[in-house]
Each structure stands twice: as structure tokens, then as C-alpha cells.
Design a protein around this motif. Structure first.
Motif, short mmCIF file in Angstrom:
data_model
loop_
_atom_site.label_atom_id
_atom_site.label_comp_id
_atom_site.label_asym_id
_atom_site.label_seq_id
_atom_site.Cartn_x
_atom_site.Cartn_y
_atom_site.Cartn_z
N PRO A 137 0.84 -1.19 0.00
CA PRO A 137 0.00 0.00 0.00
C PRO A 137 0.88 1.25 0.00
N SER A 138 0.47 2.24 -0.78
CA SER A 138 1.27 3.46 -0.92
C SER A 138 0.54 4.65 -0.30
N PHE A 139 1.32 5.55 0.31
CA PHE A 139 0.79 6.77 0.92
C PHE A 139 1.33 7.98 0.18
N ARG A 140 0.46 8.84 -0.30
CA ARG A 140 0.89 10.17 -0.72
C ARG A 140 0.90 11.00 0.55
N LEU A 141 2.08 11.26 1.10
CA LEU A 141 2.16 11.82 2.44
C LEU A 141 1.70 13.26 2.55
N ASN A 142 1.82 14.01 1.48
CA ASN A 142 1.27 15.37 1.50
C ASN A 142 0.75 15.71 0.12
N ASP A 143 -0.04 16.78 0.03
CA ASP A 143 -0.72 17.07 -1.22
C ASP A 143 -1.20 18.51 -1.21
N LYS A 144 -1.19 19.15 -2.38
CA LYS A 144 -1.68 20.52 -2.49
C LYS A 144 -3.05 20.59 -3.15
N HIS A 145 -3.57 19.48 -3.62
CA HIS A 145 -4.90 19.50 -4.22
C HIS A 145 -5.94 19.93 -3.19
N GLY A 146 -7.03 20.48 -3.66
CA GLY A 146 -8.16 20.77 -2.79
C GLY A 146 -8.13 22.14 -2.16
N ALA A 147 -7.55 23.13 -2.83
CA ALA A 147 -7.47 24.46 -2.24
C ALA A 147 -8.83 25.15 -2.21
N ARG A 148 -9.70 24.78 -3.16
CA ARG A 148 -11.03 25.41 -3.21
C ARG A 148 -11.93 24.81 -2.13
N VAL A 149 -12.81 25.62 -1.60
CA VAL A 149 -13.62 25.22 -0.45
C VAL A 149 -14.44 23.98 -0.74
N TYR A 150 -15.03 23.87 -1.95
CA TYR A 150 -15.97 22.79 -2.23
C TYR A 150 -15.30 21.47 -2.56
N GLU A 151 -13.98 21.44 -2.67
CA GLU A 151 -13.33 20.22 -3.12
C GLU A 151 -13.30 19.17 -2.01
N GLY A 152 -14.41 18.46 -1.87
CA GLY A 152 -14.52 17.44 -0.85
C GLY A 152 -13.61 16.27 -1.06
N HIS A 153 -13.03 16.16 -2.26
CA HIS A 153 -12.11 15.05 -2.50
C HIS A 153 -10.80 15.23 -1.73
N TYR A 154 -10.65 16.34 -1.02
CA TYR A 154 -9.45 16.48 -0.19
C TYR A 154 -9.65 15.91 1.19
N GLY A 155 -10.85 15.83 1.68
CA GLY A 155 -11.10 15.24 2.99
C GLY A 155 -11.27 16.27 4.09
#
Length: 236
Positions: A137-155
Motif C-alpha cells: 500500500p502506498s501513501f501520498r504523504l502530502n498534497d496541495k490539491h483541494g485548495a477550493r472550499v468545495y473540493e470534498g475530495h481532499y477530505g
């Protein structure tokens, strides 16, 4: 059961499957799948375990020795987690499907697989073992996606704690100097080790390689070392 970090598995000491033990060994070949590849390329509207295994069948040609599959990114779990939020908030307020249709399709496939008992790491781990492929199993340990308020795919973990963001220009990743951020990852590691027949963990540091505020990188070097050491102890 072998449990190791990817960097150790990548050392040229493991024989290629089917390899003559008397012949010189070569470095094993590792295939990495990102968070969405499995669901965009292989899954239909009504996904099945067979569709997950179709990916393994394409790799099962004597070339791939190890498969790393992304099970955590954007601070959500991409499997049937019992300890952190599972990806797939499909409300229009969270994803706006008319603007983010690819996320809608991806999350819908994931949620339907889980609901039907085809938890991706469980299916893939079993299929990989049958094909003599190591599964990490792989972990993307950090991420910049999801800056917009509605982007629920960021969690919601990230959305609910703006005070934990790095807050540097164009950087909405989270600060690993915050103990709760590191513990989130450790929870997922413990769960994967306890619930799935895996061969190790792949820590993807390079997808978004920012973990501390610029003026705290040197001071937090020991923090990151201790964090990786704790993951090592969980695997042991």
C-alpha cells in the motif's frame, strides 16, 4: 511475512520471480499506481473484483516484481478504513460533479467496490500473492490539491483544520510538525498492517515534497526521522 520500506525492497538483493538462483540477480521492478489509475482505467459503473484483478493480469508477465497501490492521499483513505475518513463525499456541495466529473466517477467506483465486499487492498493483496508479486500500500504523504472550499475530495481532516496548513504560497499541504498530522498517518499504517496481508509500506514523499514551514525544516528533521522510525517499528 516480509514487511519493509520500499527503499529496502528496492535494493538489488531480491531474486526476480522465476529467476534462476544461480544467475546474477538484477534489481526488482516496482510498479506504482497513483490514487486514481485503478478506478479510471479499469472500473466500470458497476465494478467487480475481477476488474481490480485485470490490472494485475496486465502486470503478470514476468516483469513486475512489486506493486505499490495508493490507499491514502488528500488525507482520506481509499479503502474500507475504520479509523479515518473514507474518500467519497459525493454530495454536490463537496464535489460539484458538473465541474469535477472525474472525481465523481472515481469515488463512486471506490464506494461501490467497498459496499459489495471488494475492498481494493484486500482484493489486490490476495491477487498479487497468487501471482508472486509483492504488494505494498502506498501513501501520498502530502498534497496541495483541494485548495477550493468545495473540493470534498481532499477530505475533512484538512478542511476542518486550516491552522495546520503550511500556508506558504501555492502550498496547502499540512504541517508534519503538528503531532495530530503524524498520528493520522500512523493510524492508517497500523490498520493496514493489522487488517491486510501486505508485504510492506510505500511512503511517497515526493508527490508534494513539503512537510514543514520553511523556518522549521532543520528543527523538525529529527521529528521526521522519529516518525519514519515509528512506522518501521509498526511493520516489525
Amino acid at each position: 511475512m516480509l514487511k519493509n520500506l520500499t527503499v529496502e525492497l528496492a535494493a538489488p538483493t531480491l531474486p526476480h520471480r522465476g529467476e534462476d538462483p544461480d544467475e546474477p540477480r538484477r534489481p526488482p521492478v516496482i510498479m506504482m499506481t497513483d490514487d486514481s489509475v485503478l478506478y479510471w482505467r479499469y472500473c466500470s459503473e458497476n465494478p467487480t473484483a475481477g476488474e481490480l484483478l485485470r490490472m494485475l493480469d496486465e502486470f503478470d508477465n514476468g516483469v513486475i516484481d512489486t506493486l505499490t497501490h495508493n490507499v491514502h492521499c488528500r488525507w482520506q483513505a481509499f479503502y474500507d478504513s475504520k479509523v479515518v475518513e473514507v474518500a467519497g463525499d459525493l454530495t454536490p456541495e463537496a464535489v460539484k460533479p458538473w465541474e469535477e466529473s472525474h472525481y465523481w466517477q472515481w469515488f463512486a467506483s471506490l464506494r461501490r467496490l467497498i459496499a459489495r465486499g471488494y475492498d481494493p487492498p484486500k482484493v489486490l493483496a490476495r491477487g498479487a500473492r497468487q501471482r508472486e508479486i509483492l504488494f505494498l500500500p502506498s501513501f501520498r504523504l502530502n498534497d496541495k490539491h483541494g485548495a477550493r472550499v468545495y473540493e470534498g475530495h481532499y477530505g475533512s481532516f484538512r478542511r476542518d483544520h486550516p491552522e495546520w496548513k503550511l500556508l506558504e504560497p501555492a502550498n496547502s499541504g499540512l504541517d508534519y510538525g503538528v503531532p495530530e498530522v503524524r498520528e493520522h498517518i500512523l493510524k492508517v499504517v497500523r490498520e493496514l498492517v493489522e487488517r491486510y496481508d501486505i508485504d510492506g509500506i510505500d511512503l511517497d514523499f515526493m508527490r508534494w515534497p513539503h512537510y514543514f514551514r520553511k523556518d522549521q525544516v532543520r528543527a523538525n528533521t529529527r521529528v521526521m526521522t522519529a516518525f519514519v522510525r515509528e512506522i518501521r517499528s509498526i511493520l516489525d
